[in-house]
Design a protein around this motif. Structure first.
Motif, PDB file in Angstrom:
ATOM      1  N   MET A  66       0.820  -1.219   0.000  1.00 31.76           N
ATOM      2  CA  MET A  66       0.000   0.000   0.000  1.00 31.76           C
ATOM      3  C   MET A  66       0.848   1.262   0.000  1.00 31.76           C
ATOM      4  N   TRP A  67       2.143   1.129   0.372  1.00 35.92           N
ATOM      5  CA  TRP A  67       3.000   2.315   0.429  1.00 35.92           C
ATOM      6  C   TRP A  67       3.417   2.805  -0.950  1.00 35.92           C
ATOM      7  N   ARG A  68       3.030   2.098  -2.030  1.00 35.50           N
ATOM      8  CA  ARG A  68       3.209   2.648  -3.375  1.00 35.50           C
ATOM      9  C   ARG A  68       2.378   3.922  -3.539  1.00 35.50           C
ATOM     10  N   TYR A  69       1.379   4.109  -2.658  1.00 35.31           N
ATOM     11  CA  TYR A  69       0.555   5.329  -2.682  1.00 35.31           C
ATOM     12  C   TYR A  69       0.981   6.335  -1.617  1.00 35.31           C
ATOM     13  N   ALA A  70       2.235   6.247  -1.165  1.00 35.82           N
ATOM     14  CA  ALA A  70       2.707   7.127  -0.088  1.00 35.82           C
ATOM     15  C   ALA A  70       2.507   8.602  -0.431  1.00 35.82           C
ATOM     16  N   ASP A  71       2.613   8.953  -1.715  1.00 37.12           N
ATOM     17  CA  ASP A  71       2.437  10.358  -2.100  1.00 37.12           C
ATOM     18  C   ASP A  71       1.003  10.845  -1.919  1.00 37.12           C
ATOM     19  N   LEU A  72       0.083   9.908  -1.652  1.00 35.53           N
ATOM     20  CA  LEU A  72      -1.325  10.263  -1.447  1.00 35.53           C
ATOM     21  C   LEU A  72      -1.743  10.038   0.003  1.00 35.53           C
ATOM     22  N   LEU A  73      -0.739   9.787   0.877  1.00 39.02           N
ATOM     23  CA  LEU A  73      -1.023   9.477   2.288  1.00 39.02           C
ATOM     24  C   LEU A  73      -0.378  10.522   3.205  1.00 39.02           C
ATOM     25  N   PRO A  74      -0.829  10.599   4.463  1.00 38.96           N
ATOM     26  CA  PRO A  74      -0.382  11.688   5.347  1.00 38.96           C
ATOM     27  C   PRO A  74       0.850  11.367   6.198  1.00 38.96           C
ATOM     28  N   SER A 220      -7.622   3.494   4.663  1.00 37.64           N
ATOM     29  CA  SER A 220      -8.660   2.804   3.879  1.00 37.64           C
ATOM     30  C   SER A 220      -8.704   3.264   2.430  1.00 37.64           C
ATOM     31  N   LYS A 221      -8.154   4.459   2.146  1.00 41.84           N
ATOM     32  CA  LYS A 221      -8.148   4.916   0.753  1.00 41.84           C
ATOM     33  C   LYS A 221      -7.400   3.935  -0.141  1.00 41.84           C
ATOM     34  N   THR A 222      -6.420   3.240   0.442  1.00 42.12           N
ATOM     35  CA  THR A 222      -5.570   2.388  -0.410  1.00 42.12           C
ATOM     36  C   THR A 222      -6.351   1.225  -1.020  1.00 42.12           C
ATOM     37  N   VAL A 223      -7.486   0.834  -0.388  1.00 41.89           N
ATOM     38  CA  VAL A 223      -8.354  -0.177  -1.004  1.00 41.89           C
ATOM     39  C   VAL A 223      -8.866   0.356  -2.345  1.00 41.89           C
ATOM     40  N   GLY A 224      -9.313   1.598  -2.333  1.00 43.32           N
ATOM     41  CA  GLY A 224      -9.829   2.205  -3.561  1.00 43.32           C
ATOM     42  C   GLY A 224      -8.740   2.400  -4.606  1.00 43.32           C
ATOM     43  N   TYR A 225      -7.574   2.888  -4.184  1.00 42.53           N
ATOM     44  CA  TYR A 225      -6.469   3.084  -5.137  1.00 42.53           C
ATOM     45  C   TYR A 225      -6.109   1.758  -5.825  1.00 42.53           C
ATOM     46  N   GLU A 226      -5.989   0.718  -4.984  1.00 40.68           N
ATOM     47  CA  GLU A 226      -5.566  -0.578  -5.538  1.00 40.68           C
ATOM     48  C   GLU A 226      -6.580  -1.127  -6.541  1.00 40.68           C
ATOM     49  N   ILE A 227      -7.869  -1.044  -6.208  1.00 44.53           N
ATOM     50  CA  ILE A 227      -8.894  -1.548  -7.129  1.00 44.53           C
ATOM     51  C   ILE A 227      -8.740  -0.851  -8.479  1.00 44.53           C
ATOM     52  N   ALA A 228      -8.609   0.481  -8.456  1.00 41.44           N
ATOM     53  CA  ALA A 228      -8.507   1.231  -9.708  1.00 41.44           C
ATOM     54  C   ALA A 228      -7.244   0.841 -10.478  1.00 41.44           C
ATOM     55  N   ALA A 255     -10.956   8.074  -2.265  1.00 46.34           N
ATOM     56  CA  ALA A 255      -9.821   7.653  -3.098  1.00 46.34           C
ATOM     57  C   ALA A 255     -10.140   7.841  -4.575  1.00 46.34           C
ATOM     58  N   TRP A 256     -11.338   7.450  -4.963  1.00 50.53           N
ATOM     59  CA  TRP A 256     -11.700   7.531  -6.386  1.00 50.53           C
ATOM     60  C   TRP A 256     -11.904   8.971  -6.823  1.00 50.53           C
TER      61      TRP A 256
END
Ligand SMILES: *Cc1c(COP(=O)(O)O)cnc(C)c1O
Ligand SMILES: [Zn+2]
Length: 416
Positions: A66-74, A220-228, A255-256
């Motif tokens: 999930m840390w591939r989305y670190a730029d979208l996390l706080p 929880s946003k990472t669930v949405g990022y991953e699905i997309a 996330a979406w």
């Protein structure tokens, strides 16, 4: 509660893309810290972002977590159990059984402690470390307990986990095995949560779902990022999410929306659906009645991981569902067990009771003509069936029991 130790990191890097805290009710803004309630109106605080450069390529170059989305996390990944990038399974057999065309299961039972809670805890634990806390604490309906204890073990923190005393045995064992302090409280989850709300004012601890909840919820946003991303950088038409506090549902939607705004996906319309069980359906009840408020209930039934009678994000879940043209429904325990069996029989996926609730709710919404059988749909399985064996043990049993001989095998009618 303020931080006890400074982590020494400079602040822009410390909090990733997060710019501050903002009140969901009155839009007041605050500095980033361990605060979750607006001082002006007592509304819940949420992370506000100022996103930097982020692209499909920059994400794809990241780790398979999930840390591939670190730029979208706080926060930065200070505590990392390698959570996320769970499988998205094309569920053709289940689709056929339900009369649907394109159906997927996002299977979060594959996370380190076998539920989606590892995602929220990864962000909360990293925030706790960033803010200088040494103790990671929580009130849990079950899955959070194990996720917090495991993350604290990995992050070299002390954990203090409070659970209702009647939790499923597997979840108690899982919470205990990682070490840390495990406190069984005589009462419901809502009682445990109320106790934690008192403790948070007294102790310099990070309660993942209280004082660091704004950070926690973003996981929880990472669930949405991953699905997309797993769909090839596009959004599905429909998603069915389980609803406990309602946070996961609202964050998949968030996330979406973010991905659309950032140009990571084309902003196609989608509908968000929520799933609850009859034993604890305060958000489904409010949806059906057309209320904006969610009236608390006393939970019962087998879907203990969804048993939050006073859901903090219930009104926001209602908003997301109504805004996108979705719905929230509830199903009986018997339907949830049938849902667990149907998913296992058709897709070889053993979900916990919460997953059974989602499958059964999907079925219910299809039968009511509320959900479109021809539209591409993703359903979320958020936990592992091994955590809720008791719920299914009576109906998932050996076909027969025989003596250890060929004759006994034939006599039992098994050779034909
Ligand atoms: C916590 C949990 C949920 C839902 O969480 P909320 O964000 O509180 O709505 C769903 N499924 C499982 C298995 C959980 O443990
Ligand atoms: Zn406010």
């Amino acid at each position: 509660m303020t931080a006890v130790i400074d982590s020494g990191l400079d602040s822009p890097a410390r909090f990733g893309a997060a710019a501050g805290l903002t009140c969901r009710e009155c839009d007041a803004t605050y500095d980033l810290g361990a605060d979750h309630v607006c001082a002006d109106c007592f509304g819940p605080l949420e992370i506000a972002y100022s996103f930097g450069a982020v692209s499909r390529a920059s994400i794809e170059a990241g780790p398979q977590t999930m840390w591939r989305y670190a730029d979208l996390l706080p926060v930065r990944p200070l505590v990392d159990l390698q959570v996320g990038m769970t499988r998205l399974v094309r569920a053709d057999n289940l689709a056929r059984a339900l009369g649907m065309r394109r159906l997927w299961v996002k299977d979060d039972s594959g996370n380190p402690t076998h539920s989606f809670k590892d995602r929220v805890v990864a962000v909360a634990a990293s925030a706790a470390r960033t803010l200088g806390f040494e103790v990671l604490a929580c009130a849990s309906t079950g899955n959070l307990a194990g996720a917090v204890a495991a993350a604290a073990a990995k992050g070299g923190m002390r954990s203090v986990v409070l659970i209702p005393a009647d939790l499923e045995p597997a979840k108690v064992t899982m919470a205990a095995v990682y070490g840390g302090t495990l406190v069984a409280v005589e009462g419901s989850y809502d009682d445990v949560n109320r106790l934690c709300s008192e403790l948070v004012g007294e102790l310099p601890w990070a309660f993942v779902n209280t004082n660091v909840r704004p950070f926690y919820a973003e996981g929880s946003k990472t669930v949405g990022y991953e699905i997309a991303e797993q769909l090839g950088w596009r959004l599905p038409d429909q998603v069915v999410c389980p609803v406990a506090s309602g946070s996961l549902l609202t964050k998949v939607d968030k996330a979406w929306r973010e991905m659309s705004q950032l140009g990571l996906v084309e902003g196609s319309p989608y509908r968000v659906f929520g799933a609850q069980s009859d034993g604890c359906a305060p958000v489904a009840t409010a949806f059906a009645a057309g209320w904006d408020v969610v009236r608390p209930v006393r939970p019962s039934g087998i879907a203990k991981s969804l048993a939050i009678g006073n859901p903090a994000d219930g009104p926001y879940a209602l908003d997301a569902v109504r805004r996108t043209g979705g719905a929230i429904a509830a199903v009986s325990d018997a339907e949830a067990i049938d849902g667990m069996r149907l998913l296992a029989h058709t897709e070889g996926i053993f979900a916990e009771t919460a997953g059974g609730v989602v499958v059964a709710t999907l079925r219910r919404l299809l039968a009511g003509g509320v959900l479109d059988p021809d539209a591409e749909t993703v359903l979320l399985n958020t936990g592992d069936g091994l955590k809720t064996l008791d719920a299914i043990a009576d109906v998932a049993r050996p076909t027969t029991t025989i003596a250890a001989s060929y004759d006994a095998f034939v006599a039992a009618g098994l050779a034909g």
